[in-house]
Design an enzyme around this catalytic site. Structure first.
Site: not given
Ligand SMILES: NC(=O)c1ccc[n+]([C@@H]2O[C@H](COP(=O)([O-])OP(=O)(O)OC[C@H]3O[C@@H](n4cnc5c(N)ncnc54)[C@H](OP(=O)(O)O)[C@@H]3O)[C@@H](O)[C@H]2O)c1
Length: 337
Positions: A316, A207, A225, A221, A8, A210
């Protein structure tokens, strides 16, 4: 449709907000009433069969709390597989971090859902990169859907484009800019003549990268894909170990300058064909894959119709949340609850 969200953060919260904002339109246009019955983060979960208020959950996260701190429905347990199995959800949304070094937790979550008869939408690439053939089989065995359109191209429907192109024609090859961070770095080096390390530092500051950019600059990465495209579009039962990977770490300025002298640009290309590979390749200036900044591009070569290219933002939070919504509606329309 009852939904359990694992992860989340940026994407999970964007998806929850999207469900709330679009609830009237979703009912009016698709006769669907989504209800979030479980949400998990790294510290615990909130679970309610009657449904959780997305805004309350987002407010908790804004205050730096865990969803487990929910005053009525918080659960201090991180055995997400068990919570998923015990929930009455119809759909699991897997949006926890893509940890290539430790994909087991997310794989367990997806397996728990599929084997309990739940559909799954994952934006987490790690489980697919290492176990995609097995997960597809498990979904088929349990007659449920596994969707992952947000894993390639974020909100840009690249997988769908590639799949639709394959209908009635033969896909000969797929090539793409599948990682925005590396495209930003190479484009910036080309435009400004700056060194790799300087541009990488700037990308982290802005940003675009990472703080640990290894998965991006080492090509991992993009390789995940490539695996997803190979499985979905060319029906190859591939995993990450089948991809030959060369990243751009420490890319020398002279290679970019030599390319420019030949009217070319250097791009990190993911390729699906007879072989699966990720490597820096020369692309003619002005080519469809010569996209700037952190854009992504996917080019599908068809035996009869030639090349089709789709260009768009590859990441995003909100963009990726729309991909989850798209997958959810696709499941609703094709499989039903
Ligand atoms: N952001 C993008 O643009 C994007 C695009 C494509 C795909 N994705 C993928 O989408 C996923 C989420 O990305 P995001 O950007 O939302 O990441 P994020 O902002 O870092 O959020 C990750 C979330 O996962 C939670 N988490 C961490 N370890 C966990 C575990 N073991 N079990 C359950 N929850 C856990 C974290 O908890 P806490 O809140 O407690 O830290 C946080 O709520 C990733 O796999 C990423 O590769 C992201």
């Amino acid at each position: 449709m009852r939904i359990f969200i694992v992860g989340f953060g940026c994407v999970g919260q964007s998806f929850a907000k999207l469900l709330r904002e679009q609830s009237a339109a979703l009912y009016r246009e698709h006769a669907i009433t989504p209800r979030i019955v479980g949400v998990a983060d790294s510290r615990g979960a909130a679970v309610s069969e009657r449904g959780l208020d997305p805004q309350e959950l987002v407010d908790l996260k804004d205050r730096g709390s865990s969803v487990a701190d929910h005053p009525d429905y918080g659960v201090r347990a991180t055995d997400h597989g068990r919570l998923i199995r015990e929930s009455d959800a119809d759909l699991l949304v897997e949006a926890s971090p893509s940890r290539m070094d430790a994909p087991a937790g997310a794989i367990d979550n997806i397996k728990a859902a599929l084997s309990s008869g739940m559909h799954v939408v994952t934006v987490n690439k790690a489980p697919l990169a290492v176990a995609m053939p097995a997960l597809i089989e498990l979904a088929e065995y349990n007659r449920v859907a596994l969707r992952f359109s947000g894993t390639v191209g974020g909100g840009t429907p690249m997988l769908r484009m590639a799949q639709v192109s394959a209908l009635g024609d033969e896909v000969v090859r797929i090539r793409g800019i599948l990682n925005g961070t590396t495209n930003y770095i190479l484009s910036k080096m080309h435009e400004t003549g700056a060194d790799f390390d300087a541009v990488l530092a700037e990308a982290v500051e802005l940003g675009y990268a990472e703080s640990d950019p290894s998965a991006d600059i080492d090509g991992i990465d993009a390789a995940t894909k490539v695996v997803i495209l190979a499985n979905v579009v060319l029906n190859q039962r591939a995993t990450l170990s089948d991809v030959a990977v060369e990243g751009i770490r420490g890319m020398e300025r002279s290679r970019i300058e030599d390319a420019a002298k030949q009217g070319m640009v250097l791009k990190l290309i993911g390729e699906v064909g007879e072989e699966l590979r990720v490597e820096p390749q020369l692309v003619p200036r002005g080519d469809a894959l010569d996209v700037s900044k952190n854009l992504n591009a996917l080019s599908v070569t068809l035996r009869s119709s030639g090349d089709i290219t789709l260009i768009g933002r590859g990441a995003g939070g909100v963009e990726t949340a729309t991909a989850i919504l798209r997958d959810m509606l696709d499941i609703w329309q094709t499989v039903g609850e």
